[in-house]
Design a protein around this motif. Structure first.
Motif, PDB file in Angstrom:
ATOM      1  N   GLU A  24      10.651   1.840  30.102  1.00 32.87           N
ATOM      2  CA  GLU A  24       9.587   2.190  29.160  1.00 32.87           C
ATOM      3  C   GLU A  24       8.822   3.428  29.634  1.00 32.87           C
ATOM      4  O   GLU A  24       8.523   4.311  28.839  1.00 32.87           O
ATOM      5  CB  GLU A  24       8.637   1.015  28.944  1.00 32.87           C
ATOM      6  N   ALA A  25       8.524   3.491  30.938  1.00 31.10           N
ATOM      7  CA  ALA A  25       7.783   4.643  31.468  1.00 31.10           C
ATOM      8  C   ALA A  25       8.570   5.938  31.287  1.00 31.10           C
ATOM      9  O   ALA A  25       7.982   7.009  31.078  1.00 31.10           O
ATOM     10  CB  ALA A  25       7.449   4.425  32.944  1.00 31.10           C
ATOM     11  N   SER A  26       9.909   5.855  31.338  1.00 25.31           N
ATOM     12  CA  SER A  26      10.725   7.069  31.233  1.00 25.31           C
ATOM     13  C   SER A  26      10.726   7.641  29.819  1.00 25.31           C
ATOM     14  O   SER A  26      11.212   8.748  29.596  1.00 25.31           O
ATOM     15  CB  SER A  26      12.164   6.801  31.694  1.00 25.31           C
ATOM     16  N   ARG A  27      10.153   6.925  28.888  1.00 24.99           N
ATOM     17  CA  ARG A  27      10.000   7.472  27.534  1.00 24.99           C
ATOM     18  C   ARG A  27       8.870   8.499  27.496  1.00 24.99           C
ATOM     19  O   ARG A  27       8.821   9.335  26.595  1.00 24.99           O
ATOM     20  CB  ARG A  27       9.757   6.354  26.521  1.00 24.99           C
ATOM     21  N   LYS A  28       7.953   8.426  28.475  1.00 19.14           N
ATOM     22  CA  LYS A  28       6.837   9.383  28.556  1.00 19.14           C
ATOM     23  C   LYS A  28       7.136  10.526  29.519  1.00 19.14           C
ATOM     24  O   LYS A  28       6.762  11.667  29.278  1.00 19.14           O
ATOM     25  CB  LYS A  28       5.570   8.652  28.989  1.00 19.14           C
ATOM     26  N   ARG A  29       7.761  10.203  30.646  1.00 14.90           N
ATOM     27  CA  ARG A  29       8.150  11.219  31.632  1.00 14.90           C
ATOM     28  C   ARG A  29       9.291  10.683  32.481  1.00 14.90           C
ATOM     29  O   ARG A  29       9.455   9.476  32.611  1.00 14.90           O
ATOM     30  CB  ARG A  29       6.975  11.665  32.485  1.00 14.90           C
ATOM     31  N   PRO A  30      10.096  11.591  33.055  1.00 18.46           N
ATOM     32  CA  PRO A  30      11.264  11.154  33.831  1.00 18.46           C
ATOM     33  C   PRO A  30      10.877  10.271  35.012  1.00 18.46           C
ATOM     34  O   PRO A  30       9.824  10.467  35.639  1.00 18.46           O
ATOM     35  CB  PRO A  30      11.875  12.466  34.320  1.00 18.46           C
ATOM     36  N   VAL A  31      11.755   9.312  35.307  1.00 19.84           N
ATOM     37  CA  VAL A  31      11.572   8.417  36.452  1.00 19.84           C
ATOM     38  C   VAL A  31      12.842   8.452  37.289  1.00 19.84           C
ATOM     39  O   VAL A  31      13.925   8.157  36.792  1.00 19.84           O
ATOM     40  CB  VAL A  31      11.282   6.964  36.008  1.00 19.84           C
ATOM     41  N   MET A  32      12.691   8.843  38.567  1.00 20.62           N
ATOM     42  CA  MET A  32      13.779   8.729  39.543  1.00 20.62           C
ATOM     43  C   MET A  32      13.676   7.345  40.155  1.00 20.62           C
ATOM     44  O   MET A  32      12.591   6.929  40.551  1.00 20.62           O
ATOM     45  CB  MET A  32      13.617   9.741  40.693  1.00 20.62           C
ATOM     46  N   VAL A  33      14.799   6.640  40.249  1.00 17.60           N
ATOM     47  CA  VAL A  33      14.796   5.327  40.880  1.00 17.60           C
ATOM     48  C   VAL A  33      15.618   5.410  42.160  1.00 17.60           C
ATOM     49  O   VAL A  33      16.803   5.757  42.122  1.00 17.60           O
ATOM     50  CB  VAL A  33      15.364   4.242  39.939  1.00 17.60           C
ATOM     51  N   ASP A  34      14.965   5.113  43.268  1.00 17.17           N
ATOM     52  CA  ASP A  34      15.607   5.117  44.583  1.00 17.17           C
ATOM     53  C   ASP A  34      16.024   3.684  44.902  1.00 17.17           C
ATOM     54  O   ASP A  34      15.174   2.829  45.149  1.00 17.17           O
ATOM     55  CB  ASP A  34      14.605   5.638  45.621  1.00 17.17           C
ATOM     56  N   PHE A  35      17.333   3.416  44.832  1.00 11.47           N
ATOM     57  CA  PHE A  35      17.869   2.117  45.239  1.00 11.47           C
ATOM     58  C   PHE A  35      18.179   2.214  46.719  1.00 11.47           C
ATOM     59  O   PHE A  35      19.060   2.969  47.126  1.00 11.47           O
ATOM     60  CB  PHE A  35      19.139   1.792  44.446  1.00 11.47           C
ATOM     61  N   TRP A  36      17.446   1.470  47.554  1.00 10.15           N
ATOM     62  CA  TRP A  36      17.542   1.608  48.999  1.00 10.15           C
ATOM     63  C   TRP A  36      17.606   0.232  49.664  1.00 10.15           C
ATOM     64  O   TRP A  36      17.345  -0.782  49.031  1.00 10.15           O
ATOM     65  CB  TRP A  36      16.334   2.386  49.522  1.00 10.15           C
ATOM     66  N   ALA A  37      17.956   0.262  50.943  1.00 12.33           N
ATOM     67  CA  ALA A  37      17.978  -0.966  51.744  1.00 12.33           C
ATOM     68  C   ALA A  37      17.417  -0.657  53.126  1.00 12.33           C
ATOM     69  O   ALA A  37      17.624   0.436  53.659  1.00 12.33           O
ATOM     70  CB  ALA A  37      19.397  -1.504  51.857  1.00 12.33           C
ATOM     71  N   ASP A  38      16.734  -1.625  53.695  1.00 16.35           N
ATOM     72  CA  ASP A  38      16.098  -1.439  54.996  1.00 16.35           C
ATOM     73  C   ASP A  38      17.124  -1.172  56.102  1.00 16.35           C
ATOM     74  O   ASP A  38      16.845  -0.459  57.048  1.00 16.35           O
ATOM     75  CB  ASP A  38      15.263  -2.676  55.328  1.00 16.35           C
ATOM     76  N   TRP A  39      18.324  -1.735  55.968  1.00 13.78           N
ATOM     77  CA  TRP A  39      19.364  -1.615  56.998  1.00 13.78           C
ATOM     78  C   TRP A  39      20.158  -0.315  56.871  1.00 13.78           C
ATOM     79  O   TRP A  39      21.106  -0.094  57.618  1.00 13.78           O
ATOM     80  CB  TRP A  39      20.312  -2.809  56.907  1.00 13.78           C
ATOM     81  N   CYS A  40      19.787   0.554  55.946  1.00 16.23           N
ATOM     82  CA  CYS A  40      20.576   1.735  55.590  1.00 16.23           C
ATOM     83  C   CYS A  40      19.939   3.005  56.169  1.00 16.23           C
ATOM     84  O   CYS A  40      18.933   3.468  55.643  1.00 16.23           O
ATOM     85  CB  CYS A  40      20.639   1.786  54.065  1.00 16.23           C
ATOM     86  N   PRO A  41      20.510   3.565  57.261  1.00 18.25           N
ATOM     87  CA  PRO A  41      19.922   4.780  57.850  1.00 18.25           C
ATOM     88  C   PRO A  41      19.786   5.957  56.877  1.00 18.25           C
ATOM     89  O   PRO A  41      18.730   6.603  56.866  1.00 18.25           O
ATOM     90  CB  PRO A  41      20.862   5.115  59.014  1.00 18.25           C
ATOM     91  N   LEU A  94       8.600   8.386  40.873  1.00 20.76           N
ATOM     92  CA  LEU A  94       9.583   7.827  41.791  1.00 20.76           C
ATOM     93  C   LEU A  94       9.367   6.325  41.898  1.00 20.76           C
ATOM     94  O   LEU A  94       8.319   5.876  42.368  1.00 20.76           O
ATOM     95  CB  LEU A  94       9.469   8.472  43.177  1.00 20.76           C
ATOM     96  N   ALA A  95      10.362   5.567  41.439  1.00 21.88           N
ATOM     97  CA  ALA A  95      10.350   4.113  41.557  1.00 21.88           C
ATOM     98  C   ALA A  95      11.311   3.718  42.669  1.00 21.88           C
ATOM     99  O   ALA A  95      12.413   4.251  42.765  1.00 21.88           O
ATOM    100  CB  ALA A  95      10.777   3.482  40.238  1.00 21.88           C
ATOM    101  N   LYS A  96      10.890   2.790  43.515  1.00 27.89           N
ATOM    102  CA  LYS A  96      11.709   2.374  44.655  1.00 27.89           C
ATOM    103  C   LYS A  96      12.136   0.918  44.472  1.00 27.89           C
ATOM    104  O   LYS A  96      11.300   0.053  44.256  1.00 27.89           O
ATOM    105  CB  LYS A  96      10.912   2.559  45.934  1.00 27.89           C
ATOM    106  N   VAL A  97      13.456   0.689  44.546  1.00 33.98           N
ATOM    107  CA  VAL A  97      14.006  -0.653  44.391  1.00 33.98           C
ATOM    108  C   VAL A  97      14.711  -1.043  45.679  1.00 33.98           C
ATOM    109  O   VAL A  97      15.688  -0.398  46.083  1.00 33.98           O
ATOM    110  CB  VAL A  97      15.014  -0.717  43.217  1.00 33.98           C
TER     111      VAL A  97
END
Length: 121
Positions: A20-37, A59-62
């Motif tokens: 929904e937020a990306s309808r107003k402005r672009p959203v980058m989603v960072d799919f990350w993991a704690d174990w991932c250097p 920037l959204a972090k998942v």
């Protein structure tokens, strides 16, 4: 409603905070993991770019271990993966660590004018 430039997202609020937020402005989603250097290398780069664009791109972090269904929905094969959303749709993605210049170039390539500040130094 004011949104922070960088924020955490879960399966429960992904639709609202990203699609929904990306309808107003672009959203980058960072799919990350704690174990991932490479994730730990990319996160500060993405945060710097987001802050440098002064809200033109969010920037959204998942964290994928806690949100595996989202990772599955977007068929993620490796981490980090960044997906760019505009208008509620995916418009681009990349995987692996990137430099600040590479992230800015990715935004310019996929937003074509909607994030003019992406070209700023």
């Amino acid at each position: 409603m004011h949104h922070p430039l960088v924020f955490d997202v879960t399966e429960q609020d992904f639709t609202e905070k990203v699609l929904e937020a990306s309808r107003k402005r672009p959203v980058m989603v960072d799919f990350w993991a704690d174990w991932c250097p490479p994730c730990r290398v990319l996160t500060p780069v993405l945060e710097k770019v987001a802050h440098g664009l002064h809200g033109e791109v969010l920037l959204a972090k998942v964290e994928v271990d806690d949100n595996m269904r989202l990772a599955g929905r977007y068929q993620l094969r490796g981490f980090p993966t960044v997906i760019l959303f505009t208008g509620g749709e995916e418009v681009g993605r990349f995987s692996g660590a990137r430099t600040e210049q590479q992230v800015r170039a990715f935004l310019v390539d996929h937003l074509s004018g909607t994030a003019s500040a992406a070209t700023a130094p």
